[in-house]
Design an enzyme around this catalytic site. Sequence first.
Site, PDB file in Angstrom:
ATOM      1  CD  GLU A 105       3.319   3.396   8.435  1.00  0.00           C
ATOM      2  OE1 GLU A 105       2.332   3.890   7.866  1.00  0.00           O
ATOM      3  OE2 GLU A 105       4.483   3.553   8.020  1.00  0.00           O
ATOM      4  CE  LYS A 158       3.687   0.835   5.729  1.00  0.00           C
ATOM      5  NZ  LYS A 158       2.814   1.985   5.344  1.00  0.00           N
ATOM      6  CG  ASP A 205      -0.040   1.297   6.721  1.00  0.00           C
ATOM      7  OD1 ASP A 205      -0.400   2.447   6.398  1.00  0.00           O
ATOM      8  OD2 ASP A 205       0.916   1.071   7.495  1.00  0.00           O
TER       9      ASP A 205
END
Length: 231
Positions: A109, A100, A87
């Site tokens: 995520e 994030k 990621d």
Amino acid sequence: MSEEQTRLKQLAADAAVDEVRSGMVVGLGYGSTALLFVRSLAKKVAAGELQGITGVACALAMETEARSLGLNVSSLDQHPVMDLTVDGADEVDPALNLIKGGGGALLREKVVAQASRREIIIVDESKLSEHLGDKWALPVEVVPFALRPVSEYVTSLGAEVKLRLLEDGKPLVTDQGNWIIDCNFGPMADPGTVARSLEGRAGLVEHGLFLGLASEVIVAASDGVRRIPRP
């Protein structure tokens, strides 16, 4: 995104693809850098260099993209543990803590990151910071019903809070049907304290502080690619 930044992100993505082995269940992150990884992964699968790869996507848009590239995409119900997740990140500090959620997929995520044996983060050098919050506000996913009390609570912690809006002025809606508030705390001397202050608040679904989840960060810079293992 500049051509140079795209080139650097591609270098990081390609380095991460080299970590994938046949038969792996791979978490597919979300964002521009993760997309480059998925495209490179699909090329290796199509060329027969990798076999038996199963992807679990962190966002519906990435699931659609991965399927269109010919990748086999499954679900957490079928594959609750990932061998490897790759990621991107919006910001990375020296301890490999992350912010994030710039793409709005932070909840999924984080679920996938926590379900992964390894989490490799791929970034270009512009994402590195001495302190989280130097460059990015902290995304927080919130239930629409709780928008005002959660926003006022986070404001009371010292952040400037803004609801994330689309170009048409409507709130961005996450894959789980929630909204995102971007919370500018400024540089965080202790991200763990900020994270704990946000957890357990009703209506606040998840925050974009990923602490202790990255196994390794691959950084593409003008002088080449380097790997930073977890301290």
